[in-house]
Design a protein around this motif. Structure first.
Motif, PDB file in Angstrom:
ATOM      1  N   HIS A 258      19.077  19.209  35.006  1.00 55.96           N
ATOM      2  CA  HIS A 258      17.744  18.673  35.222  1.00 55.96           C
ATOM      3  C   HIS A 258      17.694  17.155  35.038  1.00 55.96           C
ATOM      4  CE1 HIS A 258      16.277  22.814  34.964  1.00 55.96           C
ATOM      5  NE2 HIS A 258      16.930  22.937  33.817  1.00 55.96           N
ATOM      6  N   GLU A 259      16.635  16.539  35.582  1.00 57.47           N
ATOM      7  CA  GLU A 259      16.258  15.181  35.198  1.00 57.47           C
ATOM      8  C   GLU A 259      15.435  15.311  33.920  1.00 57.47           C
ATOM      9  OE1 GLU A 259      17.103  12.427  36.682  1.00 57.47           O
ATOM     10  OE2 GLU A 259      17.860  13.134  38.602  1.00 57.47           O
ATOM     11  N   ILE A 260      15.679  14.440  32.926  1.00 57.43           N
ATOM     12  CA  ILE A 260      14.977  14.564  31.646  1.00 57.43           C
ATOM     13  C   ILE A 260      14.436  13.205  31.205  1.00 57.43           C
ATOM     14  CG2 ILE A 260      15.122  15.308  29.239  1.00 57.43           C
ATOM     15  CD1 ILE A 260      17.519  17.019  29.965  1.00 57.43           C
ATOM     16  N   LEU A 261      13.163  13.202  30.842  1.00 53.14           N
ATOM     17  CA  LEU A 261      12.525  12.057  30.202  1.00 53.14           C
ATOM     18  C   LEU A 261      12.094  12.498  28.808  1.00 53.14           C
ATOM     19  CD1 LEU A 261      10.209  10.889  33.130  1.00 53.14           C
ATOM     20  CD2 LEU A 261      12.449   9.954  32.513  1.00 53.14           C
ATOM     21  N   TRP A 262      12.288  11.638  27.811  1.00 50.06           N
ATOM     22  CA  TRP A 262      12.036  12.018  26.422  1.00 50.06           C
ATOM     23  C   TRP A 262      11.143  10.964  25.768  1.00 50.06           C
ATOM     24  CZ3 TRP A 262      14.709  16.148  23.765  1.00 50.06           C
ATOM     25  CH2 TRP A 262      14.437  16.230  22.394  1.00 50.06           C
ATOM     26  N   LEU A 263      10.025  11.391  25.197  1.00 47.15           N
ATOM     27  CA  LEU A 263       9.120  10.480  24.496  1.00 47.15           C
ATOM     28  C   LEU A 263       8.985  10.921  23.048  1.00 47.15           C
ATOM     29  CD1 LEU A 263       7.238   8.009  25.029  1.00 47.15           C
ATOM     30  CD2 LEU A 263       5.354   9.653  25.127  1.00 47.15           C
ATOM     31  N   THR A 264       9.295  10.009  22.130  1.00 45.15           N
ATOM     32  CA  THR A 264       9.191  10.278  20.700  1.00 45.15           C
ATOM     33  C   THR A 264       7.876   9.722  20.161  1.00 45.15           C
ATOM     34  OG1 THR A 264      11.591  10.259  20.347  1.00 45.15           O
ATOM     35  CG2 THR A 264      10.193   9.807  18.428  1.00 45.15           C
ATOM     36  N   VAL A 265       7.141  10.540  19.407  1.00 49.10           N
ATOM     37  CA  VAL A 265       5.931  10.096  18.727  1.00 49.10           C
ATOM     38  C   VAL A 265       6.322   9.692  17.313  1.00 49.10           C
ATOM     39  CG1 VAL A 265       3.618  10.716  17.978  1.00 49.10           C
ATOM     40  CG2 VAL A 265       4.522  11.655  20.112  1.00 49.10           C
ATOM     41  N   ARG A 266       6.043   8.446  16.966  1.00 47.07           N
ATOM     42  CA  ARG A 266       6.515   7.896  15.701  1.00 47.07           C
ATOM     43  C   ARG A 266       5.752   8.467  14.509  1.00 47.07           C
ATOM     44  NH1 ARG A 266      11.210   5.372  16.203  1.00 47.07           N
ATOM     45  NH2 ARG A 266      10.721   4.451  14.172  1.00 47.07           N
ATOM     46  N   ASP A 267       6.494   8.731  13.424  1.00 54.11           N
ATOM     47  CA  ASP A 267       5.896   9.210  12.178  1.00 54.11           C
ATOM     48  C   ASP A 267       5.070   8.119  11.512  1.00 54.11           C
ATOM     49  OD1 ASP A 267       7.097  11.682  12.421  1.00 54.11           O
ATOM     50  OD2 ASP A 267       8.783  11.202  11.098  1.00 54.11           O
ATOM     51  N   ALA A 268       4.136   8.538  10.669  1.00 55.06           N
ATOM     52  CA  ALA A 268       3.396   7.591   9.836  1.00 55.06           C
ATOM     53  C   ALA A 268       4.350   6.903   8.866  1.00 55.06           C
ATOM     54  CB  ALA A 268       2.296   8.321   9.075  1.00 55.06           C
ATOM     55  N   ASP A 269       4.012   5.692   8.478  1.00 56.59           N
ATOM     56  CA  ASP A 269       4.826   4.925   7.537  1.00 56.59           C
ATOM     57  C   ASP A 269       4.527   5.408   6.116  1.00 56.59           C
ATOM     58  OD1 ASP A 269       6.216   3.127   6.044  1.00 56.59           O
ATOM     59  OD2 ASP A 269       5.096   1.351   6.688  1.00 56.59           O
ATOM     60  N   LEU A 270       5.464   6.110   5.534  1.00 62.24           N
ATOM     61  CA  LEU A 270       5.233   6.691   4.213  1.00 62.24           C
ATOM     62  C   LEU A 270       5.314   5.671   3.088  1.00 62.24           C
ATOM     63  CD1 LEU A 270       7.099  10.110   4.469  1.00 62.24           C
ATOM     64  CD2 LEU A 270       4.749   9.534   5.048  1.00 62.24           C
ATOM     65  N   THR A 271       5.705   4.429   3.390  1.00 63.61           N
ATOM     66  CA  THR A 271       5.725   3.405   2.343  1.00 63.61           C
ATOM     67  C   THR A 271       4.377   2.713   2.229  1.00 63.61           C
ATOM     68  OG1 THR A 271       6.534   1.693   3.871  1.00 63.61           O
ATOM     69  CG2 THR A 271       8.181   2.998   2.691  1.00 63.61           C
ATOM     70  N   ALA A 272       3.448   3.022   3.139  1.00 61.91           N
ATOM     71  CA  ALA A 272       2.110   2.443   3.059  1.00 61.91           C
ATOM     72  C   ALA A 272       1.315   3.160   1.974  1.00 61.91           C
ATOM     73  CB  ALA A 272       1.397   2.560   4.401  1.00 61.91           C
TER      74      ALA A 272
ATOM     75  N   PHE B 225       9.917  16.841  31.007  1.00 64.80           N
ATOM     76  CA  PHE B 225       9.306  15.761  30.232  1.00 64.80           C
ATOM     77  C   PHE B 225       9.054  16.290  28.833  1.00 64.80           C
ATOM     78  CE2 PHE B 225       5.381  13.377  28.893  1.00 64.80           C
ATOM     79  CZ  PHE B 225       6.058  12.199  28.605  1.00 64.80           C
ATOM     80  N   VAL B 226       9.817  15.750  27.875  1.00 64.67           N
ATOM     81  CA  VAL B 226       9.791  16.251  26.495  1.00 64.67           C
ATOM     82  C   VAL B 226       9.028  15.271  25.615  1.00 64.67           C
ATOM     83  CG1 VAL B 226      11.185  17.000  24.534  1.00 64.67           C
ATOM     84  CG2 VAL B 226      12.055  17.305  26.872  1.00 64.67           C
ATOM     85  N   VAL B 227       8.061  15.780  24.858  1.00 63.46           N
ATOM     86  CA  VAL B 227       7.355  14.980  23.853  1.00 63.46           C
ATOM     87  C   VAL B 227       7.632  15.610  22.492  1.00 63.46           C
ATOM     88  CG1 VAL B 227       5.156  14.070  23.051  1.00 63.46           C
ATOM     89  CG2 VAL B 227       5.554  14.358  25.504  1.00 63.46           C
ATOM     90  N   ALA B 228       8.191  14.826  21.583  1.00 67.50           N
ATOM     91  CA  ALA B 228       8.601  15.350  20.280  1.00 67.50           C
ATOM     92  C   ALA B 228       8.323  14.320  19.204  1.00 67.50           C
ATOM     93  CB  ALA B 228      10.096  15.685  20.308  1.00 67.50           C
ATOM     94  N   ASP B 229       8.393  14.762  17.940  1.00 65.87           N
ATOM     95  CA  ASP B 229       8.308  13.787  16.868  1.00 65.87           C
ATOM     96  C   ASP B 229       9.711  13.239  16.599  1.00 65.87           C
ATOM     97  OD1 ASP B 229       9.511  15.859  15.528  1.00 65.87           O
ATOM     98  OD2 ASP B 229       8.123  15.870  13.835  1.00 65.87           O
ATOM     99  N   GLU B 230       9.905  12.603  15.469  1.00 66.57           N
ATOM    100  CA  GLU B 230      11.174  11.919  15.220  1.00 66.57           C
ATOM    101  C   GLU B 230      12.265  12.917  14.814  1.00 66.57           C
ATOM    102  OE1 GLU B 230      10.676   8.649  12.560  1.00 66.57           O
ATOM    103  OE2 GLU B 230       9.174   7.676  13.818  1.00 66.57           O
ATOM    104  N   MET B 231      12.816  13.577  15.824  1.00 68.84           N
ATOM    105  CA  MET B 231      13.841  14.592  15.569  1.00 68.84           C
ATOM    106  C   MET B 231      15.137  13.952  15.096  1.00 68.84           C
ATOM    107  SD  MET B 231      13.259  17.267  18.697  1.00 68.84           S
ATOM    108  CE  MET B 231      14.395  18.455  17.960  1.00 68.84           C
ATOM    109  N   VAL B 232      15.864  14.700  14.283  1.00 68.36           N
ATOM    110  CA  VAL B 232      17.148  14.237  13.764  1.00 68.36           C
ATOM    111  C   VAL B 232      18.259  14.713  14.696  1.00 68.36           C
ATOM    112  CG1 VAL B 232      18.753  14.379  11.827  1.00 68.36           C
ATOM    113  CG2 VAL B 232      16.279  14.293  11.402  1.00 68.36           C
ATOM    114  N   ALA B 233      19.163  13.807  15.038  1.00 69.38           N
ATOM    115  CA  ALA B 233      20.295  14.175  15.898  1.00 69.38           C
ATOM    116  C   ALA B 233      21.243  15.093  15.141  1.00 69.38           C
ATOM    117  CB  ALA B 233      21.034  12.915  16.349  1.00 69.38           C
TER     118      ALA B 233
END
Length: 290
Positions: free
Chosen positions: A203-217, A180-188
């Motif tokens: 392995h069986e793999i589940l991947w959860l991405t944590v979204r970056d803050a909106d830099l245009t705000a 179970f992988v938790v990462a930020d918005e990695m680039v392929a």
């Protein structure tokens, strides 16, 4: 000091109150394809359940559809993998730090594993080091894993490089685990794509991405990499905002395609209130993909 696991369990209790009890447990239990199963009990049918799991005799007696539930005969190993570089100390889209969201997600999966009798380990680190904590059972052990992530993902940490932690798993982990992988918005990238295909073959793999803050705000954003200011007054430019939005879309599309081609089920969250609902959907998508 407040227990991190206690916070996780409190959120899960709220989810269980709002949803049919056992749904999240049931989806977790279906992750390991082909695992040896013994009959456990019956529960009410909910939309999305496999028709083949309906106990028709019990349904006829009860008057409404009932589903057979099973438990695993053998214990499985769940390996939590996350970045503890300074990227995870940055702010996520929902306003929390990314590590707080990661801890919630890791805690939910870890606690589900504990409830199912599985053992849980942790691989985490940054560009300078990778730490591997062995898989064990028990709530006290899970609390130690979550506390390790909390204490090590700080602004003083080295730069993030999750590829190093994934490469460590590919080199050292034997047997078939749930990763179970938790990462930020990695680039392929081609190298990351190849590494994920190697891992998925085993392995069986589940991947959860944590979204970056909106830099245009409107905000005084700065880079956690080198403390340099980001965007500033340029965020008010429609052209800059449009270009930034397109870059985010392209990065998301590349990462989604990379995970899909590797056969990995992925999801994303912006804040901890979304974690349990998204994990339920992630587990369900993984089951249906099988």
């Amino acid at each position: 000091m407040t227990s991190l696991l206690h916070r996780v369990k409190s959120k899960m209790a709220i989810f269980a109150h709002r949803k049919a009890r056992g749904m999240l447990d049931g989806e977790y239990g279906s992750v390991f394809r082909g695992r040896s199963l013994d009959f456990d009990d019956l529960r009410a049918y909910v939309p999305g359940d496999e028709v083949r799991d309906i106990d028709w005799k019990a349904t006829a007696r009860h008057g409404s559809p009932l589903i057979r539930r099973y438990v695993a005969v053998r214990r499985q190993t769940v390996l939590l993998i996350t970045d503890t570089g300074r990227n995870m100390a940055a702010e996520a889209a929902g306003g929390e730090t990314k590590k707080d969201i990661a801890i919630m997600a890791l805690g939910v999966i870890g606690y589900l594993a504990h409830r199912h009798g599985d053992v849980v380990g942790l691989v985490c680190g940054d560009a300078h080091k990778t730490t591997s904590l062995p898989a064990k059972s028990g709530e006290a052990h899970l609390e130690r894993l979550l506390r390790h992530v909390h204490n090590n993902a700080t602004m003083d940490s080295a730069a993030s490089r999750l590829e190093d932690q994934l490469e460590h798993v590919a080199r050292t982990v034997k047997g078939r685990f749930l990763l179970f992988v938790v990462a930020d918005e990695m680039v392929a990238t081609p190298s990351l794509s190849g590494l994920l295909r190697r891992l998925r073959a085993q392995h069986e793999i589940l991947w959860l991405t944590v979204r970056d803050a909106d830099l245009t705000a409107e905000a005084p954003w700065f880079s956690v990499h080198d403390s340099s200011p980001l965007m500033g007054h340029l965020a008010r430019s429609p052209r800059v905002a449009a270009a930034y939005s397109q870059a985010v879309t392209d990065r998301d599309s590349g990462r989604t395609d990379m995970l899909r081609q590797a056969g990995i089920t992925g999801g994303s969250v912006s804040g901890s209130p979304e974690v349990i609902t998204e994990l339920f959907a992630l587990l369900e998508r993984h089951r249906r993909a099988g």
